[in-house]
Design an enzyme around this catalytic site. Sequence first.
Site, short mmCIF file in Angstrom:
data_model
loop_
_atom_site.label_atom_id
_atom_site.label_comp_id
_atom_site.label_asym_id
_atom_site.label_seq_id
_atom_site.Cartn_x
_atom_site.Cartn_y
_atom_site.Cartn_z
N TRP A 265 2.45 1.56 -3.40
CA TRP A 265 1.46 1.96 -4.41
C TRP A 265 1.35 3.48 -4.48
CZ3 TRP A 265 -2.95 4.89 -4.52
CH2 TRP A 265 -3.74 4.78 -5.65
N HIS A 266 1.45 4.13 -3.33
CA HIS A 266 1.31 5.58 -3.30
C HIS A 266 2.53 6.31 -3.85
CE1 HIS A 266 -2.13 4.81 -0.62
NE2 HIS A 266 -2.54 6.00 -1.00
N GLY A 267 3.67 5.67 -3.87
CA GLY A 267 4.84 6.35 -4.42
C GLY A 267 6.11 5.54 -4.25
N PHE B 262 0.06 9.41 -8.81
CA PHE B 262 0.04 8.00 -8.46
C PHE B 262 -0.44 7.15 -9.63
CE2 PHE B 262 -1.01 10.03 -4.21
CZ PHE B 262 0.30 10.11 -3.86
N THR C 178 0.84 -1.21 0.00
CA THR C 178 0.00 0.00 0.00
C THR C 178 0.87 1.25 0.00
OG1 THR C 178 -1.74 -1.16 1.22
CG2 THR C 178 -1.82 1.25 1.22
#
Length: 490
Positions: free
Chosen positions: A323-325, A490, A320
């Site tokens: 996924w954001h960066g 994103f 997670t």
Amino acid sequence: MTFASITFIVFFTLVLVLESITNVRVVKEKLGNHFYIVRHMILLIASYIFYGWWDWRFCFLILFVTVTAYLAGLLHQNKTVVVMAVCVVLVVLGIFKYYNFFVESFCELFSISSAGTLNIILPVGISFYTFQAISYIADVRLGRLQAERSFVNVALYIAFFPQLVAGPIVKASEFLPQLSEDRNVSIRNLETGLQIFVFGLFKKIVLADNLSVYVDEVFRYPTVFSAGTIAMAVVSYAMQIYFDFSGYSDMAIGLGSILGFSFPENFRYPFIAKSVSEFWRRWHITLGAWFRDYVYIPMGGNRVSMSRWIWNILVVWLFTGLWHGAGWNFIAWGLLFAVLLVFEKAVSRLFAGMPRLPAFLTFLFRHVYLVFIVLVSFLVFHNETLSGAVSDIQALFSGGGYIASDAGETDWMVWTYLLRNRIVILIAGIIGSTPLPLWLWTKVQERFKTCKAGEAAIHVARGLLTVGLLLLCTAYLIDGSFNPFLYFRF
């Protein structure tokens, strides 16, 4: 092309007109068996135009991902093909989003010159549409959905422009069945969808963008401000990112509604949560549901031993964060919430069966704890580096270099600016992030719906409110105060 632009308004109007024409009875009868394919082709071409507006080369990438998912769906009985297809999609995401990060981290770890990095542009929304492609492959493989014979339908699902670049993340089993429904571009859909869209636009243009001015001013040089100023900036940033992202989700849901599609809810008043687990059931709901269905549950979920459950949580939240960066700050951010979830589980077991505090005190304590944790975590999320996040957290609790006289003058100037220009918006944002406005509006409607005149008055008031918000947003757009959506990266 962004939602908040004249270009998009013209673009969407043309799409809406074409959709309406195909739904006319005479045209529908002439199209016959080709009716659905024509309607879907119109939306698919529009989606590729919308996406290619940023960079036409991105269209080839999303087409490649779509072909991979489509073929995997047709060959879903072959497990090897399915696994290879998912790997191909993840490799695409990895190369464009994470390759340089891992190469640079490896070189830094072993103190060697940075070599082998690629000069590539991060495609807008790649994290969203690759996840949707994996959703299609997985849903077909698991029997939740029949494999689509129509390539156009799969391509439209992955590239549908209202939620293409920043969600909500729609599962294939939620979207594809809607393509076979007889959708109507009706006045009712137009009215409902427009209201949702305008409310989302208001969140973005009036609330998020105005708060960003104060946030950017403080975090440009956080060490020269007092702890109070930084704390106010942290609260403002929490409101900014909430209204920025939930505003986009509302606009996407509104646009989908106008075209006859139903998208899942993505935010449900997250700041009223009383625990980290509840917060993540209310914030970016579709991302949490994706990780739950395609990562967490396949790993065993919570129906495993405690040690294995902790491992599952760590893996899910590591992904997670990534996924954001692509950055150590995002990894730290994800693992922070993993640790907090494990901590909450341990505390709930430790105090199970023990006497509890009065309900109000329990709620107050848990809510204050949650808000504090979330606000501090946003400092990690806000920065591009982990060291920058650490510096901001230190400044929050120590007040930076506020002792200097010139810093004191700067601090007072920023406070004055906030009180004069942004405090009303911040207060409105804090209130608007709770269910209070909706509760009040519901009570008003219940009171006036007792007669036809009352229903008409509510309808008129809703229309006037929509028009008023639209005019206000237009004024801000003309003023040139629009900022790109935060989640576009994103």
